[in-house]
Design a protein around this motif. Structure first.
Motif, short mmCIF file in Angstrom:
data_model
loop_
_atom_site.label_atom_id
_atom_site.label_comp_id
_atom_site.label_asym_id
_atom_site.label_seq_id
_atom_site.Cartn_x
_atom_site.Cartn_y
_atom_site.Cartn_z
N ALA A 1 0.84 -1.21 0.00
CA ALA A 1 0.00 0.00 0.00
C ALA A 1 0.87 1.26 0.00
O ALA A 1 0.57 2.24 -0.67
N LEU A 2 1.98 1.20 0.75
CA LEU A 2 2.93 2.31 0.74
C LEU A 2 3.51 2.51 -0.65
O LEU A 2 3.68 3.63 -1.13
N HIS A 3 3.80 1.40 -1.30
CA HIS A 3 4.29 1.45 -2.68
C HIS A 3 3.26 2.14 -3.58
O HIS A 3 3.61 2.94 -4.46
N SER A 4 1.98 1.87 -3.35
CA SER A 4 0.93 2.49 -4.15
C SER A 4 0.79 3.98 -3.85
O SER A 4 0.33 4.75 -4.70
N VAL A 5 1.14 4.40 -2.62
CA VAL A 5 1.16 5.83 -2.32
C VAL A 5 2.15 6.52 -3.26
O VAL A 5 1.89 7.61 -3.79
N THR A 6 3.30 5.89 -3.47
CA THR A 6 4.28 6.49 -4.39
C THR A 6 3.76 6.50 -5.83
O THR A 6 4.08 7.40 -6.58
N ASP A 7 2.93 5.51 -6.19
CA ASP A 7 2.32 5.53 -7.53
C ASP A 7 1.51 6.80 -7.73
O ASP A 7 1.62 7.48 -8.75
N SER A 8 0.66 7.10 -6.75
CA SER A 8 -0.18 8.29 -6.85
C SER A 8 0.66 9.56 -6.82
O SER A 8 0.41 10.51 -7.57
N ALA A 9 1.68 9.58 -5.95
CA ALA A 9 2.57 10.74 -5.88
C ALA A 9 3.30 10.93 -7.20
O ALA A 9 3.50 12.06 -7.67
N LEU B 1 10.80 5.67 -5.17
CA LEU B 1 11.02 4.23 -5.07
C LEU B 1 12.07 3.90 -4.03
O LEU B 1 11.94 2.91 -3.30
N GLY B 2 13.11 4.72 -3.95
CA GLY B 2 14.13 4.50 -2.92
C GLY B 2 13.55 4.63 -1.52
O GLY B 2 13.87 3.84 -0.62
N ILE B 3 12.69 5.62 -1.31
CA ILE B 3 12.04 5.81 -0.01
C ILE B 3 11.16 4.61 0.32
O ILE B 3 11.17 4.09 1.45
N ALA B 4 10.39 4.15 -0.66
CA ALA B 4 9.51 3.00 -0.43
C ALA B 4 10.32 1.77 -0.06
O ALA B 4 9.94 1.00 0.84
N CYS B 5 11.44 1.56 -0.74
CA CYS B 5 12.31 0.42 -0.44
C CYS B 5 12.78 0.46 1.01
O CYS B 5 12.74 -0.55 1.72
N PHE B 6 13.23 1.63 1.45
CA PHE B 6 13.72 1.78 2.82
C PHE B 6 12.60 1.49 3.83
O PHE B 6 12.83 0.80 4.84
N THR C 1 4.94 1.03 -12.13
CA THR C 1 3.70 0.27 -11.94
C THR C 1 3.92 -1.21 -12.20
O THR C 1 3.32 -2.06 -11.54
N MET C 2 4.81 -1.54 -13.15
CA MET C 2 5.11 -2.96 -13.41
C MET C 2 5.78 -3.59 -12.20
O MET C 2 5.53 -4.76 -11.88
N SER C 3 6.61 -2.80 -11.50
CA SER C 3 7.19 -3.32 -10.26
C SER C 3 6.09 -3.57 -9.24
O SER C 3 6.15 -4.52 -8.45
N PRO D 1 12.10 -9.58 -0.83
CA PRO D 1 12.11 -9.48 -2.30
C PRO D 1 11.25 -8.33 -2.83
O PRO D 1 11.56 -7.76 -3.87
N VAL D 2 10.17 -8.00 -2.11
CA VAL D 2 9.37 -6.84 -2.49
C VAL D 2 10.24 -5.59 -2.50
O VAL D 2 10.23 -4.79 -3.44
N ALA D 3 11.04 -5.42 -1.45
CA ALA D 3 11.93 -4.26 -1.36
C ALA D 3 12.96 -4.26 -2.49
O ALA D 3 13.26 -3.21 -3.06
N LEU D 4 13.50 -5.44 -2.81
CA LEU D 4 14.49 -5.52 -3.89
C LEU D 4 13.87 -5.17 -5.25
O LEU D 4 14.51 -4.51 -6.08
N LEU D 5 12.63 -5.61 -5.48
CA LEU D 5 11.96 -5.27 -6.73
C LEU D 5 11.73 -3.77 -6.84
O LEU D 5 11.89 -3.17 -7.91
N VAL D 6 11.37 -3.15 -5.73
CA VAL D 6 11.16 -1.70 -5.71
C VAL D 6 12.48 -0.98 -6.02
O VAL D 6 12.53 -0.02 -6.80
N PHE D 7 13.56 -1.44 -5.38
CA PHE D 7 14.87 -0.81 -5.60
C PHE D 7 15.29 -0.95 -7.06
O PHE D 7 15.80 0.01 -7.67
N TRP D 8 15.09 -2.13 -7.64
CA TRP D 8 15.49 -2.35 -9.03
C TRP D 8 14.71 -1.43 -9.98
O TRP D 8 15.28 -0.92 -10.96
N SER D 9 13.44 -1.23 -9.71
CA SER D 9 12.65 -0.33 -10.54
C SER D 9 13.20 1.09 -10.49
O SER D 9 13.30 1.77 -11.51
N GLY D 10 13.55 1.54 -9.29
CA GLY D 10 14.12 2.88 -9.14
C GLY D 10 15.43 3.02 -9.89
O GLY D 10 15.69 4.03 -10.54
N TRP D 11 16.28 2.00 -9.81
CA TRP D 11 17.57 2.04 -10.50
C TRP D 11 17.36 2.08 -12.01
O TRP D 11 18.07 2.79 -12.74
N SER D 12 16.38 1.33 -12.53
CA SER D 12 16.11 1.32 -13.97
C SER D 12 15.67 2.69 -14.46
O SER D 12 16.12 3.16 -15.51
#
Length: 302
Positions: free
Chosen positions: A43-51, A90-95, A155-157, A186-197
């Motif tokens: 849900a926190l990840h989705s907050v970043t989607d809206s932001a 995405l970095g914030i969400a990962c942390f 969003t794909m992440s 792994p959720v956190a790693l997927l978020v981090f990878w999306s940010g790096w991409s």
């Protein structure tokens, strides 16, 4: 020639913002009712989607490709700056996800409880996320918008995150409580990878990395009748989005009108290949000689 895609970008961002707000609300409600760490992190990840959608609307407002007095090269880097903002979110969400998982391991928590209706709601969330990702990427590629493509990557992440969360909650439903915490990593790693991409795709635009190999430009230019040679070729931008090319052109012409006709044909050939493109040509007389296609590298200057 510049292409203004901002009206399409804003329309897509508004549609995805409304969908992301709906998805965020569903995840937050189900996460709160079940006590699932992985779902609350999602849900926190989705907050970043809206932001990100809001950030995209703001940057799109200022990213006109048309030049003006204060911005003679246009304003399109605002979109790349917005994409970097997405990477930061995405970095914030990962942390936040990692912090929550570690705290739960160290301090413990109440068991997670999940029901079949709540799992069906999460399947609905997954379907909406898949639609958003493909819709944004398709529209972003069609109009050449980095902010839409970056947001689609984000969003794909979210799709993979939701799949991981669903697997964990199905395990919890079957009595395997530790899956909820384990899958948070792994959720956190997927978020981090999306940010790096996203960061990797947009930095070249911001630091004016070479857009087109000078050898490729040289090969096209040398096919134009009247061109003797071209050198000191430089390019920046992103092909298909906006490219700027500059060069020194040696022409077989003894008057300004003849030189002008040759440069017009050079610009026409480059425009046909790399549009939208803006070209700056410095014309030199037939007697000038230079074998240097591009600028010297640091190693050669040293």
């Amino acid at each position: 020639m510049t292409l203004d895609n901002r009206s399409t970008v804003r329309k897509v961002l508004i549609i995805t913002l409304l969908l992301n707000l709906f998805v965020m609300a569903l995840k937050a409600v189900v996460g709160s009712s079940t006590g699932s760490l992985s779902l609350l992190a999602d849900a926190l990840h989705s907050v970043t989607d809206s932001a990100n959608n809001i950030l995209g609307l703001i940057t799109s407002r200022f990213s006109s490709p048309a030049p003006d007095r204060d911005h003679p090269y246009g304003h399109q880097k605002f979109e790349a700056v917005g994409a970097l903002g997405i990477a930061a979110f995405l970095g914030i969400a990962c942390f936040e996800i990692l912090q929550g998982a570690v705290e739960r391991i160290l301090k413990g928590s109440d068991p997670v409880k999940i029901s079949p209706p709540e799992l069906w709601l999460l399947l609905l969330v997954l379907g909406i996320n898949i639609f958003i990702a493909f819709y944004e990427r398709r529209e972003g590629q069609r109009v050449g918008s980095p902010i839409l493509i970056a947001d689609a990557t984000h969003t794909m992440s979210d799709v993979w995150v939701t799949i991981a969360v669903l697997l964990g909650l199905i395990g919890v439903w079957q009595g395997i409580q530790w899956l909820d915490i384990v899958l948070s990593f792994p959720v956190a790693l997927l978020v981090f990878w999306s940010g790096w991409s996203v960061l990797k795709e947009n930095l070249p635009w911001l630091v004016d990395e070479m857009a087109i190999a000078p050898e490729a430009i040289h090969a096209i230019v040398m096919q134009v009748p009247g061109v003797i040679n071209c050198h000191d070729i430089a390019s920046r931008g992103v092909v298909g989005r906006q490219v700027f090319i500059e060069m020194h052109l040696i022409v077989d012409a003894n008057d300004v009108e003849a030189a002008h006709r040759i440069t017009e044909e050079v610009e026409s050939q480059l425009e046909a290949k790399f549009r939208p493109v803006r070209i700056m040509i410095h014309v030199e007389p037939p007697a000038y000689r230079s074998d240097l296609i591009s600028y010297e590298s640091e190693s050669k200057r040293g």
